[in-house]
Design a protein around this motif. Sequence first.
Motif, short mmCIF file in Angstrom:
data_model
loop_
_atom_site.label_atom_id
_atom_site.label_comp_id
_atom_site.label_asym_id
_atom_site.label_seq_id
_atom_site.Cartn_x
_atom_site.Cartn_y
_atom_site.Cartn_z
N LEU A 27 0.72 -0.98 0.01
CA LEU A 27 -0.09 -0.06 -0.15
C LEU A 27 0.80 1.31 0.25
O LEU A 27 1.48 1.63 0.88
CB LEU A 27 -1.01 0.04 1.23
N GLN A 28 0.70 2.00 -0.99
CA GLN A 28 1.67 3.27 -1.00
C GLN A 28 0.61 4.43 -1.23
O GLN A 28 -0.55 4.56 -1.91
CB GLN A 28 2.49 3.17 -2.26
N GLU A 29 1.06 5.60 -0.52
CA GLU A 29 0.20 6.85 -0.46
C GLU A 29 0.97 7.94 -0.35
O GLU A 29 1.77 8.30 0.72
CB GLU A 29 -0.89 6.80 0.94
N ASP A 30 0.91 8.77 -1.50
CA ASP A 30 1.57 10.03 -1.46
C ASP A 30 0.89 11.27 -1.18
O ASP A 30 1.60 12.63 -1.48
CB ASP A 30 2.62 10.08 -2.46
N PHE A 31 -0.37 11.17 -1.02
CA PHE A 31 -1.38 12.24 -1.00
C PHE A 31 -1.51 13.17 -2.16
O PHE A 31 -1.68 14.42 -1.72
CB PHE A 31 -1.00 12.89 0.53
N SER A 32 -1.19 12.72 -3.28
CA SER A 32 -1.10 13.70 -4.42
C SER A 32 -2.51 14.18 -4.70
O SER A 32 -2.69 15.17 -5.68
CB SER A 32 -0.45 12.79 -5.54
N ASP A 34 -6.85 13.66 -3.27
CA ASP A 34 -7.67 13.34 -2.12
C ASP A 34 -7.83 12.03 -1.63
O ASP A 34 -8.22 10.98 -2.13
CB ASP A 34 -9.13 13.84 -2.26
N PRO A 35 -7.22 11.62 -0.46
CA PRO A 35 -7.11 10.29 -0.05
C PRO A 35 -8.45 9.61 0.42
O PRO A 35 -8.58 8.54 0.36
CB PRO A 35 -6.11 10.34 1.28
N ALA A 36 -9.18 10.67 0.51
CA ALA A 36 -10.71 9.99 0.83
C ALA A 36 -11.42 9.30 -0.27
O ALA A 36 -12.03 8.14 -0.07
CB ALA A 36 -11.84 11.12 1.25
N ALA A 37 -10.95 9.18 -1.45
CA ALA A 37 -11.29 8.47 -2.69
C ALA A 37 -10.30 7.24 -2.63
O ALA A 37 -11.03 6.43 -3.44
CB ALA A 37 -10.89 9.58 -3.98
N ARG A 38 -9.60 6.75 -1.75
CA ARG A 38 -8.85 5.62 -1.67
C ARG A 38 -9.03 4.85 -0.41
O ARG A 38 -8.14 4.54 0.06
CB ARG A 38 -7.34 5.83 -2.08
N ASP A 39 -10.30 5.20 0.22
CA ASP A 39 -10.68 4.25 1.34
C ASP A 39 -10.04 5.00 2.67
O ASP A 39 -10.03 4.14 3.75
CB ASP A 39 -10.45 2.80 1.23
N TRP A 40 -9.26 6.19 2.65
CA TRP A 40 -8.86 6.59 3.67
C TRP A 40 -9.91 7.21 4.61
O TRP A 40 -10.94 7.91 4.12
CB TRP A 40 -7.69 7.77 3.65
N ARG A 41 -10.06 7.04 5.88
CA ARG A 41 -11.11 7.33 6.88
C ARG A 41 -10.59 8.22 7.87
O ARG A 41 -9.44 7.99 8.44
CB ARG A 41 -12.31 6.42 7.13
N VAL A 42 -11.53 8.90 8.59
CA VAL A 42 -11.42 9.61 9.94
C VAL A 42 -12.10 9.13 10.95
O VAL A 42 -13.55 8.76 10.77
CB VAL A 42 -11.37 10.99 9.88
N PHE A 43 -11.76 8.50 12.08
CA PHE A 43 -12.80 8.19 13.21
C PHE A 43 -12.20 9.07 14.57
O PHE A 43 -11.01 9.58 14.69
CB PHE A 43 -12.20 6.74 13.75
N GLY A 44 -13.17 9.72 14.95
CA GLY A 44 -12.91 10.75 16.03
C GLY A 44 -13.03 12.09 15.71
O GLY A 44 -13.94 12.42 14.94
N ASP A 45 -12.02 12.79 16.24
CA ASP A 45 -12.28 14.28 15.73
C ASP A 45 -11.62 14.40 14.60
O ASP A 45 -10.40 14.44 13.92
CB ASP A 45 -11.16 15.11 16.85
N THR A 46 -12.53 14.89 13.44
CA THR A 46 -12.24 15.07 12.20
C THR A 46 -11.27 16.36 12.00
O THR A 46 -10.63 16.35 11.18
CB THR A 46 -13.51 15.11 11.24
N SER A 69 -8.57 9.50 18.21
CA SER A 69 -8.84 9.76 17.03
C SER A 69 -7.97 9.26 16.12
O SER A 69 -6.66 9.26 16.28
CB SER A 69 -8.85 11.42 16.62
N TYR A 70 -8.35 8.78 14.81
CA TYR A 70 -7.43 8.16 13.82
C TYR A 70 -7.55 8.47 12.49
O TYR A 70 -8.95 8.43 11.86
CB TYR A 70 -7.59 6.57 13.93
N PHE A 71 -6.35 8.59 11.65
CA PHE A 71 -6.57 8.86 10.13
C PHE A 71 -6.25 7.55 9.69
O PHE A 71 -4.93 7.14 9.94
CB PHE A 71 -5.80 9.96 9.83
N TYR A 72 -7.08 6.61 9.22
CA TYR A 72 -6.75 5.11 8.99
C TYR A 72 -7.22 4.57 7.79
O TYR A 72 -7.96 5.43 6.96
CB TYR A 72 -7.50 4.64 10.06
#
Length: 329
Positions: A27-32, A34-46, A69-72
Amino acid sequence: MQVIRLLALVLTGASAMFSLSARAGTLQEDFSTDPAARDWRVFGDTNLFSWDSTNQQLQVTWDSSQPNSYFYRRLGTILARDDDFSLAFDLRLADITPGVNTNKTGAFELSVSLLNFSEATRTNFLRGTGTDSPNLVEFDDFPDAGFGATIWPEFISTNSSFNYNGTNDYTLLALTTGDWFHVGMVYTASNATLTTIMTRNQAAFGPINQVLLSTNFTDFRVDTFAISSYSDTGDDYDSLLAHGTVDNLVITTPPPPVLGLTGDFASQNTWEVRFISHSNWLYTLERTTDLQTWTASSLAVNGNGTNLVLQDTQPAPASASYRVRAQRP
């Protein structure tokens, strides 16, 4: 005419369903983008996590006064001590302040984690007590609050026990603000050792002490990568506020526990599935006629690291859907 469908793989312990096309590996992520389009989510305090579209990075606040809180992102598999895996990321801190709570003047941890999502999101998951945060593999940084800044790659078991071999587990080093740190962590199952290599602004930083799973450490089960801002609830002494940037994530895991899944009739009324299994996993064929209630239709079978066949032990109904449940014992 019988209508049979083969739907999905379910990982017990991950509390989630993954499609048959799901693949682990790298799994590679360079945030080029929006990560939300690739199943990244936030739990807790957004508000603690935001995508910086201009610089193509993730902005993070670690604030122990807030709830856990997690960015996961889910891994698509469940890792344990008998799996090889690795984690790498870039980190730059704008500021890091221990003891921001005047009643808790010690240093709480800044964490990047592999965790068990279903457990880490429970209300009774308390990182600060030291006894209520099971199933973690972490990069933890403790800023200096009078005892020296500390980098500590940590393991916490399924029963919330910390892996500890003495002072060799951690390294007295400070993450300086404004500098880019690269963190690379490689766990090797054959010798139960986690090796961490770091650079600062592309120059060597450290070395960081290796961490060996102790003989009395049991096991862990992790299924999610997270940038973790933990609450200091339960910790009477420590607190933290930090702001920084995370970029260039690379996570490698073993292949998923079911590969090459196919199914058909072994005889007129006997449905079977075939796939490549993993050792140290337990597999059960399940079926449903309404997509609501699932029941086991085979005995639970230990994986063998090669081809495995599961058969429905009862005659298949006129219409049914099947899935494979993969469980880490």
